[in-house]
Design a protein around this motif. Structure first.
Motif, short mmCIF file in Angstrom:
data_model
loop_
_atom_site.label_atom_id
_atom_site.label_comp_id
_atom_site.label_asym_id
_atom_site.label_seq_id
_atom_site.Cartn_x
_atom_site.Cartn_y
_atom_site.Cartn_z
N THR A 209 0.83 -1.21 0.00
CA THR A 209 0.00 0.00 0.00
C THR A 209 0.87 1.26 0.00
N GLU A 210 2.04 1.19 0.61
CA GLU A 210 2.95 2.35 0.59
C GLU A 210 3.45 2.64 -0.83
N ARG A 211 3.41 1.62 -1.68
CA ARG A 211 3.89 1.77 -3.06
C ARG A 211 2.82 2.33 -4.01
N ILE A 212 1.59 2.53 -3.50
CA ILE A 212 0.53 3.09 -4.34
C ILE A 212 0.94 4.49 -4.78
N GLU A 213 0.69 4.81 -6.04
CA GLU A 213 1.06 6.11 -6.59
C GLU A 213 0.30 7.24 -5.86
N PRO A 214 0.89 8.44 -5.78
CA PRO A 214 0.22 9.56 -5.12
C PRO A 214 -1.19 9.78 -5.69
N GLY A 215 -2.17 9.93 -4.79
CA GLY A 215 -3.55 10.14 -5.21
C GLY A 215 -4.24 8.87 -5.68
N GLY A 216 -3.61 7.71 -5.44
CA GLY A 216 -4.16 6.44 -5.89
C GLY A 216 -5.29 5.93 -5.01
N LYS A 217 -5.78 4.74 -5.33
CA LYS A 217 -6.94 4.17 -4.62
C LYS A 217 -6.60 2.78 -4.09
N LEU A 218 -7.08 2.49 -2.89
CA LEU A 218 -6.96 1.17 -2.29
C LEU A 218 -8.35 0.58 -2.14
N ILE A 219 -8.60 -0.52 -2.84
CA ILE A 219 -9.88 -1.23 -2.79
C ILE A 219 -9.65 -2.50 -1.98
N TYR A 220 -10.43 -2.70 -0.90
CA TYR A 220 -10.10 -3.81 0.01
C TYR A 220 -11.37 -4.44 0.58
N PHE A 221 -11.22 -5.72 0.97
CA PHE A 221 -12.32 -6.47 1.57
C PHE A 221 -12.44 -6.06 3.05
N SER A 222 -13.61 -5.55 3.41
CA SER A 222 -13.80 -5.00 4.75
C SER A 222 -13.96 -6.07 5.82
N GLY A 223 -14.12 -7.34 5.42
CA GLY A 223 -14.30 -8.41 6.39
C GLY A 223 -13.01 -8.98 6.94
N ASP A 224 -11.87 -8.40 6.55
CA ASP A 224 -10.56 -8.89 6.99
C ASP A 224 -9.95 -7.85 7.93
N GLN A 225 -9.80 -8.20 9.20
CA GLN A 225 -9.31 -7.24 10.21
C GLN A 225 -7.89 -6.78 9.92
N LEU A 241 -11.46 2.44 -0.50
CA LEU A 241 -12.78 1.99 -0.94
C LEU A 241 -12.96 0.54 -0.51
N SER A 242 -13.89 0.30 0.41
CA SER A 242 -14.09 -1.06 0.91
C SER A 242 -15.21 -1.76 0.14
N TYR A 243 -15.20 -3.09 0.19
CA TYR A 243 -16.28 -3.88 -0.42
C TYR A 243 -16.60 -5.07 0.48
N GLN A 244 -17.75 -5.66 0.25
CA GLN A 244 -18.20 -6.82 1.01
C GLN A 244 -18.60 -7.94 0.05
N THR A 245 -19.11 -9.02 0.60
CA THR A 245 -19.67 -10.09 -0.23
C THR A 245 -20.88 -9.54 -0.98
N HIS A 246 -20.92 -9.76 -2.29
CA HIS A 246 -22.02 -9.22 -3.09
C HIS A 246 -23.34 -9.89 -2.69
N ASP A 247 -24.41 -9.12 -2.67
CA ASP A 247 -25.74 -9.67 -2.39
C ASP A 247 -26.11 -10.69 -3.46
N TYR A 248 -26.75 -11.78 -3.01
CA TYR A 248 -27.12 -12.83 -3.97
C TYR A 248 -28.30 -13.63 -3.43
N THR A 249 -28.86 -14.43 -4.30
CA THR A 249 -29.88 -15.39 -3.91
C THR A 249 -29.70 -16.64 -4.75
N ILE A 250 -30.17 -17.77 -4.22
CA ILE A 250 -30.13 -19.04 -4.96
C ILE A 250 -31.56 -19.51 -5.18
#
Length: 452
Positions: A209-225, A241-250
């Motif tokens: 993450t320290e290597r991300i270019e200036p003004g860059g974006k970090l997209i990460y799974f919010s369920g991992d502490q 920018l965090s994300y979670q498991t996508h909503d779904y149905t079976i």
């Protein structure tokens, strides 16, 4: 350009060699042994070495760049000559960065899910007509090679592996890419031969993450502490920018994504894959692709090679192949298949093949990883343990580590296959998991033979 590859037969190495050859470069290479499919693919492009082994005479003064693979050693005779001549020597991630300096770099990192996430992203970008370069760790339907480098593409998508770059460049590969958009899918201790503690392993993602270019974006799974801590401590100029498991149905045994009032049927399954899909969706949005475009495209995604790859299907049974080998990957894959087919018997077989998985002190991490299976088998080859110069492990040690009732542990792949042939596959799922081949088995043929 005249480029020479030392250890050209590796998965990433031979694909980079083919990509450069297709760009008009003069490509030569060496290796002490090359397995399929690398061998046939290099031969088809006319760049398969004429003989096995290392030949210092191949290192001539007119070589513009030498690309050194991790399979080579520091005392490789070709490497020594290249160093003596003062030739420019790159690891393959270092070379890829040099070729993509002027592009927007998207780098997918994580202990698991990075190949699938990268593949999903590539599938959508191609489907919507975006021109992009890439490097991914598995074969993907619709793509001739696993590497593409061009002058014109303004975006490059890179799978960010955390393993070391080369024998003389001990930096993790993903530290070299300097992303504009970075993704971390999850962190679970792996590669214990080079990252001796979990804290040391997590630190590699902090550096990423320290290597991300200036003004860059970090997209990460919010369920991992562990990722949450990294994101909280990231630079102020980086947008998190965090994300979670996508909503779904079976419904009727089919999986649908849910987006507002809309449903989209997809061909993949498993909560870990729905997390990977969310990561790919977030990247696409950052690249200017609409959610509607993403959902329309992802419906035709069938998966990357060896990532819950369907080998054989009958009316009441199926066989899948997966790359799972670390404890977290193994557990996620077994649970995904069982949750997808709860009414079917799950026969799960995995191979301990990597350095980490065969290390005696690491075995305890596998506890509970196969609990969701109905019948479980673990295979390892003592000769591979010896080849990796590890302490011997026993069948009893492996059995106690997994702590699974009825677990069968094999050191002979033929004995395991004999057991599998004795099973009834009516209303069953066969799941084969390995980063290897269970000692040279044609696993697709195995599935064909068992599920008749």
């Amino acid at each position: 350009m005249n480029v020479h590859f030392i250890a050209i037969g590796g998965s990433a190495m031979h694909n980079l060699a083919i990509a450069l050859h297709k760009n008009g470069f003069r490509v030569t290479g060496s290796d002490d042994e090359i397995f399929e499919p690398s061998r046939s693919r290099l031969e088809a492009h006319g760049i398969l070495p004429e003989s096995w082994g290392w030949n210092p005479n191949k290192i001539t003064d007119d070589i513009d760049a030498v690309i050194l693979g991790m399979h080579a050693r520091k005392d490789n005779p070709e490497l020594l000559v290249a160093q003596d001549k003062g030739l420019k020597i790159y690891s393959y991630p270092e070379y890829i960065f040099q070729q993509t300096k002027n592009k927007k770099r998207v780098v997918i990192g994580g202990s698991h899910g990075k190949t699938t996430t990268t593949s999903m992203l590539m599938h959508v970008l191609k489907d919507v007509g975006m021109d992009f370069d890439y490097m991914v760790g598995a074969n993907l339907e619709g793509f001739d090679t696993m590497v593409k480098l061009t002058k014109d593409a303004k975006v490059v998508v890179l799978e960010g592996d955390e393993y070391l770059s080369s024998p003389i460049d001990l930096r993790p590969k993903f530290h070299l890419y300097h992303p504009h958009i970075a993704v971390i899918t999850g962190i679970a201790w792996d590669h214990v031969n080079v990252f001796p503690t979990f804290d040391n392993y997590v630190q590699q993602f902090e550096i990423f993450t320290e290597r991300i270019e200036p003004g860059g974006k970090l997209i990460y799974f919010s369920g991992d502490q562990n990722i949450l801590k990294i994101a909280m401590n990231s630079r102020r100029d980086i947008e998190n920018l965090s994300y979670q498991t996508h909503d779904y149905t079976i419904e009727d045994n089919k999986l649908y994504l849910l987006d507002g009032g809309n449903k989209y049927q997809i061909q993949i399954f498993g909560e870990h894959n729905l997390q990977n899909l969310s990561a790919a969706l977030n990247v696409c949005i950052q690249l200017g692709i609409s959610k509607k475009q993403f959902y329309d495209s992802i419906q035709s995604f069938t998966g990357a090679s060896k990532r819950l790859q369907l080998l054989k299907e009958t009316k009441n049974s199926a066989a899948y192949l997966d790359f799972a080998h670390s404890p977290s990957k193994l557990k996620a894959t077994v649970e995904a298949v069982k949750n997808r087919f709860p009414e079917r018997k799950l026969i799960a077989c995995m191979e301990l093949h990597t350095f980490s998985s065969l290390k005696k002190e690491f075995l305890s991490h596998y506890k509970g990883s196969m609990d969701k299976s109905d019948i479980a088998c673990v295979y390892f080859n003592p000769k591979v343990v010896e080849h990796k110069k590890l302490d011997n492990i026993s069948v009893d040690q492996v059995g106690k580590a997994f702590n699974k009732d009825g677990l069968r542990v094999y050191t002979d792949s033929q004995e395991m296959l004999t057991f599998l042939k004795e099973q009834d596959y009516k209303d069953s799922i066969l799941l084969l998991m390995s980063s290897g081949t269970f000692d040279g088995q044609d696993l697709k043929q195995v599935a064909e033979d068992l599920l008749k």
